[in-house]
Design an enzyme around this catalytic site. Structure first.
Site, PDB file in Angstrom:
ATOM      1  CG  HIS A   1      33.588  32.809  37.591  1.00  0.00           C
ATOM      2  ND1 HIS A   1      33.515  31.867  38.601  1.00  0.00           N
ATOM      3  CD2 HIS A   1      34.779  33.432  37.744  1.00  0.00           C
ATOM      4  CE1 HIS A   1      34.619  31.925  39.335  1.00  0.00           C
ATOM      5  NE2 HIS A   1      35.415  32.862  38.833  1.00  0.00           N
TER       6      HIS A   1
ATOM      7  CG  ASP B   1      40.509  30.063  38.477  1.00  0.00           C
ATOM      8  OD1 ASP B   1      41.002  30.732  37.557  1.00  0.00           O
ATOM      9  OD2 ASP B   1      39.974  30.570  39.485  1.00  0.00           O
TER      10      ASP B   1
HETATM   11 ZN   LIG Z   1      40.023  32.546  39.372  1.00  0.00          ZN
END
Ligand SMILES: [Zn+2]
Length: 315
Positions: free
Chosen positions: A128, A165
């Site tokens: 992220h 993910d």
């Molecule tokens: Zn994640």
């Protein structure tokens, strides 16, 4: 070290967020190690030496102001990054740099041919974080740094990043959105944090087509995620021909996860791993470096990690 799978197991990485009530907790590290141990993998596989990434290496993907700001946030005891939702303890900057550095040693082992492939049990996760902003439990974008490092140090041209993910790897996408040399492939639950990763986000300019997103609704699993890998990624790689395959191995896409609502099973992770390895075998001399991202249901994290490494090691 024989030419097999090697593991990065650096106990210092456990120490990020000790004493905090947070899903990205030290026990995640223990769960992965325990899962590998119970599968008999810990004793059978070689190791990658840990080290910290240098600031120059972090600068491969991050801006100087972000490195200064994040270090300031961590050292001044704010408890979280000012740039986004990442909790920190006073050791977190050092530990995140060590997560990245360990993965770079894994890249060295695999690209030099000492090892066939590698799995790195790293935390905090990284996908992220973009060039100027840590968020979503992440400080440094480890997989992105690994891609750039392999290119700079070894002259590798094209790198594939497979991100399974349950969350979209917005930071990785962002860093390579205009870079045609790094192909970013992501399957993720949508809508879900961080809100990016629509199918029409496909890259910019010369890099149009080297970002591919496969958003799926809650409840999706093998059919959707493995289907995207086999029916879309494999054909796309005929043209891209990666020289190195990196995996953002998040296991929060496993059934039972606390933050995700996908239904992947441990054997689905075996098949996803084999799909990535098949691509690597075909184009990249078998070179795969995989690193942990999310995964918050500890018993599931242990089993899925073991299934993944078992597949990597072909034991
Ligand atoms: Zn994640």
């Amino acid at each position: 070290m024989d030419k097999n799978t090697v593991l990065l197991i650096d106990p210092i990485l456990r120490e990020h967020l000790v004493g905090r009530d947070h899903p990205e907790r030290p026990e995640r590290f223990d769960a992965v190690v325990q899962g590998l141990q119970e599968a008999g993998l810990l004793e059978r596989l070689g190791r990658v030496d840990p080290r910290a990434a240098t600031e120059d290496e972090l600068l491969l993907c991050h801006t100087p102001p972000y490195l200064r700001q994040s270090k300031h946030d961590v050292l001044h005891g704010n408890g979280f990054l000012s740039t986004g939702d990442t909790d920190v303890t006073p050791n977190s900057w050092e530990i995140a740099a060590r997560a990245a550095g360990g993965v770079l040693n894994a890249v060295d082992a695999v690209v030099s041919g000492e090892a066939r492939n590698a799995f790195c049990a790293v935390r905090p996760p990284g996908h992220h974080a973009n060039a100027g902003r840590g968020m979503g439990f992440c400080l440094f974008n480890t997989v992105a740094i690994a891609a750039r490092y392999a290119q700079r140090k070894y002259g590798i041209g094209r790198v594939l990043i497979v991100d399974w993910d349950v969350h979209h790897g917005n930071g990785t996408q962002d860093i390579f959105y205009s870079d045609p040399s790094v192909f970013f492939f992501s399957t993720h639950q949508w809508p879900l944090y961080p809100g990016t990763g629509r199918a029409d986000e496909t890259g910019d300019g010369d890099a149009e087509g080297t970002t591919r997103n496969f958003p799926f609704p809650a409840g999706s699993g093998r059919k959707e995620v493995l289907g995207a890998a086999q029916n879309s990624l494999e054909p796309l790689m005929k043209r891209f021909r990666p020289e190195l395959v990196l995996i953002s191995a998040g296991f929060d896409s496993r059934t039972g996860d606390l933050l995700g609502r996908f239904t992947l099973t441990d054997s689905d992770f075996t098949d996803l791993t084999r799909t990535a390895m098949g691509i690597a075998d075909q184009y990249a001399g078998g070179r795969v470096v995989s690193m942990l991202e999310g995964g918050y249901y500890l018993p599931g994290l242990a089993l899925a990690s073991a299934a993944h490494v078992q597949a990597l090691s072909q034991i």
